[in-house]
Scaffold this active site. Structure first.
Site, PDB file in Angstrom:
ATOM      1  N   SER A   1       0.872  -1.690   0.237  1.00 56.93           N
ATOM      2  CA  SER A   1      -0.014  -0.172   0.113  1.00 56.93           C
ATOM      3  C   SER A   1       0.944   0.946  -0.002  1.00 56.93           C
ATOM      4  O   SER A   1       1.824   1.337  -1.122  1.00 56.93           O
ATOM      5  CB  SER A   1      -0.726  -0.182   1.056  1.00 56.93           C
ATOM      6  OG  SER A   1      -1.432   0.523   0.821  1.00 56.93           O
TER       7      SER A   1
ATOM      8  N   ASP B   1      -5.805  -4.051  -2.282  1.00 56.49           N
ATOM      9  CA  ASP B   1      -4.466  -3.969  -1.674  1.00 56.49           C
ATOM     10  C   ASP B   1      -3.894  -5.536  -0.983  1.00 56.49           C
ATOM     11  O   ASP B   1      -4.332  -5.804  -0.194  1.00 56.49           O
ATOM     12  CB  ASP B   1      -4.914  -3.136  -0.525  1.00 56.49           C
ATOM     13  CG  ASP B   1      -3.941  -2.596   0.745  1.00 56.49           C
ATOM     14  OD1 ASP B   1      -3.152  -2.942   0.887  1.00 56.49           O
ATOM     15  OD2 ASP B   1      -4.232  -1.285   1.054  1.00 56.49           O
TER      16      ASP B   1
END
Length: 339
Positions: free
Chosen positions: A50, A196
């Site tokens: 991320s 993610d």
């Protein structure tokens, strides 16, 4: 000695590691009397999830998209990019609020700003062209498997594993409920449907150690010097008298906070033990600054909170001078040997 940098996920809290790494780069330039040195010069392998994945892409983006070139940006420029990007990423217009039902009917935020910004700064660069080996996490919803973007994979599998950096940035940051899943295509046009990587590896340190073993099969953990950078230590308690009344809606924000923190702490413990078992506990450094007055929410991207995150990073820097002296000494050995 192989040097490794691993960076956690954490949304706007990525300002913390970005600020600390910018400081470390400046210290290393001064220590080595060379203003042209960059983060990529000091590490053999960089990884991220991320926020950490975005930073990893930026540290390794070459000037002209070739592996024999120099990094395109300084760590300070990357910090500035991140503080500029934050308010754009987590911004909702009144029209979007209505369209999404305030996040009930679709993702809380539009992913357009992230893609446009990442394309602007990394262009059409592919992961096969990054300056050093890397590992960036995502999760494939269609195959229900972890996807680990890496330069090594492009050597092994060719175009089917080669993706644009701007698509990787979009994928590693597609946190469920915050952004829609990312649909991207490899160089051979094969599709991926990704979210993610924080859903399984918000702290990618252990994934990174495995990648190091793949890259250097004859090496052992004792041959690694690893810095693992977190996105802020959260110590907010959740008391029984409140949580006993929590329902589905009440748990939405706390559960993300708890999962991120617990996964990161567990991986940190595993990495500590692994280096200790191999007789080199000093070769693993975890940087996890307290958030102090900064908001723990990963989407609290106001100018005020960004300033608080930068202040938390500066507070950590000011109170850990011996640690940064050690890091400069160990990492400068890498440049000296390369010279």
């Amino acid at each position: 000695m192989k040097t490794i940098l691993s960076i956690d996920g954490g949304g706007i809290r990525g300002v913390l590691p970005a600020a600390i790494i910018a400081h470390l780069e400046r210290r290393l330039q001064k220590e080595n009397n060379n203003q042209d040195l960059r983060v990529a010069d000091f590490f053999d392998l960089l990884s991220g999830t991320s926020a950490g994945g975005i930073l990893t892409c930026l540290y390794l983006t070459p000037v002209n998209g070739t592996t024999d070139n120099r990094p395109k940006y300084t760590a300070k420029e990357i910090l500035d990019f991140y503080t500029e990007l934050g308010p754009l990423l987590f911004k909702r217009t009144p029209a979007y609020l209505l369209k999404s039902g305030f996040g009930l009917f679709r993702s809380r935020y539009s992913e357009d700003a992230l893609y446009e910004f990442s394309y602007k700064i990394v262009g059409d660069s592919y992961i096969s062209g990054v300056l050093k080996d890397c590992l960036i996490t995502a999760y494939d919803l269609s195959s229900r498997k972890a996807l680990l973007f890496s330069r090594y994979s492009t050597v092994k599998y060719g175009d089917m594993a080669d993706y644009k950096l701007c698509d990787i940035v979009k994928s590693t940051s597609a946190a469920p409920s915050y952004y829609i899943p990312a649909q991207i295509f490899a160089k051979d046009k094969s599709p991926r449907h990704l979210v993610d990587g924080g859903v399984y590896a918000n702290n990618p340190a252990m994934c990174t150690i495995v990648e190091a073993k793949k890259l250097w099969p004859s090496s052992s953990v004792s041959d690694y010097f690893m810095i693992s950078a977190g996105t802020g230590k959260v110590i907010k308690p959740y008391h029984y008298h409140k949580t006993r009344h929590f329902g589905y809606i009440h748990w939405l924000n706390p559960i993300l906070d708890i999962l991120m923190s617990s996964v990161a702490e567990t991986v940190d413990y595993q990495a500590q033990q692994l280096f200790r078992i191999n007789g080199v506990p000093e070769n693993y450094i975890r940087i996890e600054p307290p958030l102090l007055t900064a908001d723990i929410r990963i989407d609290k991207a106001t100018r005020l909170n960004i300033k608080k995150l930068e202040s938390a990073a500066q507070h950590y820097i000011d109170h850990n001078s011996e640690l940064f002296d050690l890091l400069c000494e160990r990492l400068s050995e890498k440049v000296a040997k390369n010279d």
